[in-house]
Design a protein around this motif. Structure first.
Motif, short mmCIF file in Angstrom:
data_model
loop_
_atom_site.label_atom_id
_atom_site.label_comp_id
_atom_site.label_asym_id
_atom_site.label_seq_id
_atom_site.Cartn_x
_atom_site.Cartn_y
_atom_site.Cartn_z
N TYR A 16 0.77 -1.23 0.00
CA TYR A 16 0.00 0.00 0.00
C TYR A 16 0.80 1.29 0.00
CZ TYR A 16 -4.06 -2.83 0.62
OH TYR A 16 -5.05 -3.72 0.43
N GLY A 17 2.12 1.22 0.14
CA GLY A 17 2.87 2.44 -0.06
C GLY A 17 3.51 3.03 1.17
N ARG A 18 3.36 4.31 1.33
CA ARG A 18 4.16 5.13 2.22
C ARG A 18 3.65 5.18 3.66
NH1 ARG A 18 6.60 4.92 -1.94
NH2 ARG A 18 6.92 6.50 -3.50
N GLY A 19 4.59 5.44 4.56
CA GLY A 19 4.25 5.63 5.96
C GLY A 19 3.91 7.08 6.23
N LYS A 20 3.39 7.32 7.41
CA LYS A 20 2.96 8.67 7.79
C LYS A 20 4.12 9.65 7.79
CE LYS A 20 -1.01 7.39 10.61
NZ LYS A 20 -1.58 7.43 11.95
N ALA A 21 5.29 9.22 8.27
CA ALA A 21 6.44 10.13 8.34
C ALA A 21 6.85 10.60 6.96
CB ALA A 21 7.62 9.43 9.03
N LEU A 22 6.86 9.69 5.99
CA LEU A 22 7.23 10.07 4.62
C LEU A 22 6.19 11.00 4.01
CD1 LEU A 22 9.26 9.79 2.37
CD2 LEU A 22 8.07 7.75 1.61
N ILE A 23 4.92 10.74 4.29
CA ILE A 23 3.85 11.61 3.78
C ILE A 23 3.99 13.00 4.36
CG2 ILE A 23 1.36 12.02 3.83
CD1 ILE A 23 1.03 8.94 3.70
N ARG A 24 4.24 13.10 5.66
CA ARG A 24 4.42 14.42 6.29
C ARG A 24 5.63 15.14 5.71
NH1 ARG A 24 3.23 11.70 11.61
NH2 ARG A 24 1.00 11.98 11.88
N PRO A 66 -7.10 15.35 -9.77
CA PRO A 66 -8.08 15.12 -8.68
C PRO A 66 -8.52 13.65 -8.60
CG PRO A 66 -8.72 17.03 -9.98
CD PRO A 66 -7.56 16.38 -10.69
N ILE A 67 -8.62 12.99 -9.73
CA ILE A 67 -9.00 11.57 -9.74
C ILE A 67 -7.93 10.74 -9.05
CG2 ILE A 67 -9.46 9.58 -11.23
CD1 ILE A 67 -10.56 11.66 -13.29
N GLU A 68 -6.67 11.00 -9.39
CA GLU A 68 -5.57 10.26 -8.78
C GLU A 68 -5.47 10.55 -7.28
OE1 GLU A 68 -2.01 11.11 -10.97
OE2 GLU A 68 -2.88 10.36 -12.84
N LEU A 69 -5.70 11.79 -6.88
CA LEU A 69 -5.67 12.12 -5.46
C LEU A 69 -6.78 11.39 -4.70
CD1 LEU A 69 -4.89 15.94 -5.56
CD2 LEU A 69 -3.37 14.11 -4.82
N GLU A 70 -7.94 11.30 -5.30
CA GLU A 70 -9.04 10.58 -4.66
C GLU A 70 -8.71 9.09 -4.53
OE1 GLU A 70 -12.44 10.28 -2.57
OE2 GLU A 70 -11.52 12.13 -3.29
N GLN A 79 -5.71 7.85 -4.20
CA GLN A 79 -4.72 7.75 -3.13
C GLN A 79 -5.38 7.85 -1.76
OE1 GLN A 79 -1.47 7.01 -3.31
NE2 GLN A 79 -1.71 6.74 -5.50
N ARG A 80 -6.40 8.72 -1.65
CA ARG A 80 -7.13 8.84 -0.39
C ARG A 80 -7.79 7.51 -0.02
NH1 ARG A 80 -9.63 13.66 -2.03
NH2 ARG A 80 -8.16 15.20 -1.36
N HIS A 81 -8.40 6.87 -1.01
CA HIS A 81 -9.04 5.58 -0.76
C HIS A 81 -8.01 4.54 -0.34
CE1 HIS A 81 -13.11 6.59 -1.83
NE2 HIS A 81 -12.73 7.06 -3.01
N MET A 82 -6.84 4.54 -0.98
CA MET A 82 -5.81 3.57 -0.63
C MET A 82 -5.33 3.79 0.81
SD MET A 82 -5.59 1.44 -2.99
CE MET A 82 -4.21 0.53 -2.36
N ASP A 135 -5.49 1.09 3.68
CA ASP A 135 -4.27 0.76 4.40
C ASP A 135 -4.50 0.81 5.90
OD1 ASP A 135 -1.59 0.13 4.71
OD2 ASP A 135 -0.94 2.22 4.65
N ALA A 136 -5.15 1.87 6.38
CA ALA A 136 -5.43 2.01 7.82
C ALA A 136 -6.35 0.88 8.29
CB ALA A 136 -6.06 3.37 8.10
N GLN A 137 -7.35 0.56 7.49
CA GLN A 137 -8.27 -0.51 7.86
C GLN A 137 -7.53 -1.85 7.92
OE1 GLN A 137 -11.50 -1.05 5.12
NE2 GLN A 137 -12.56 -2.50 6.42
N ASP A 138 -6.66 -2.11 6.95
CA ASP A 138 -5.88 -3.35 6.94
C ASP A 138 -4.99 -3.45 8.18
OD1 ASP A 138 -7.03 -4.22 4.62
OD2 ASP A 138 -5.35 -3.63 3.33
#
Length: 113
Positions: free
Chosen positions: A11-19, A68-72, A74-77, A81-84
């Motif tokens: 699923y990709g990146r961690g919170k620290a990398l996103i921040r 905007p489609i790609e951002l949406e 990513q939001r879903h992913m 990820d959090a649910q998983d």
């Protein structure tokens, strides 16, 4: 726990990398605004900067209609990820046996790759 179950790879990146990336982009925005202000001070008066800005914004919106489609997506992913992560944590709190953990990992990998 996420690393053991290959969730980060899925699923990709961690919170620290996103921040960190958010901070980089915020700094870039500030720098670009300063550059625009400096250009406005140097620009000839015959140029209508507001009209030029409107034209540039329209051009950017036209060129980046998929953003905007790609951002949406990513939001879903991130939500998935959090649910998983919560589901995996709940699973380990059940104190499953090694054979159950192994079977679960096999099923996880088969259904997510």
């Amino acid at each position: 726990m996420a690393m053991v179950n290959s969730m980060c790879v899925s699923y990709g990146r961690g919170k620290a990398l996103i921040r960190q990336r958010q901070k980089i982009f915020k700094n870039k925005i500030v720098n670009y605004k300063i550059q625009v202000e400096q250009y406005e001070k140097q620009a000839p008066l015959s140029i209508d900067l507001k009209e030029l800005e409107r034209m540039i914004n329209n051009f950017i919106k036209q060129d980046q209609y998929r953003l905007p489609i790609e951002l949406e997506q990513q939001r879903h992913m991130l939500k998935f990820d959090a649910q998983d992560h919560r589901l995996v944590e709940t699973f380990y709190q059940l104190n499953a046996r090694k054979i159950e953990i192994s079977s679960t990992k096999t099923i996880w990998k088969a259904t997510h790759h």
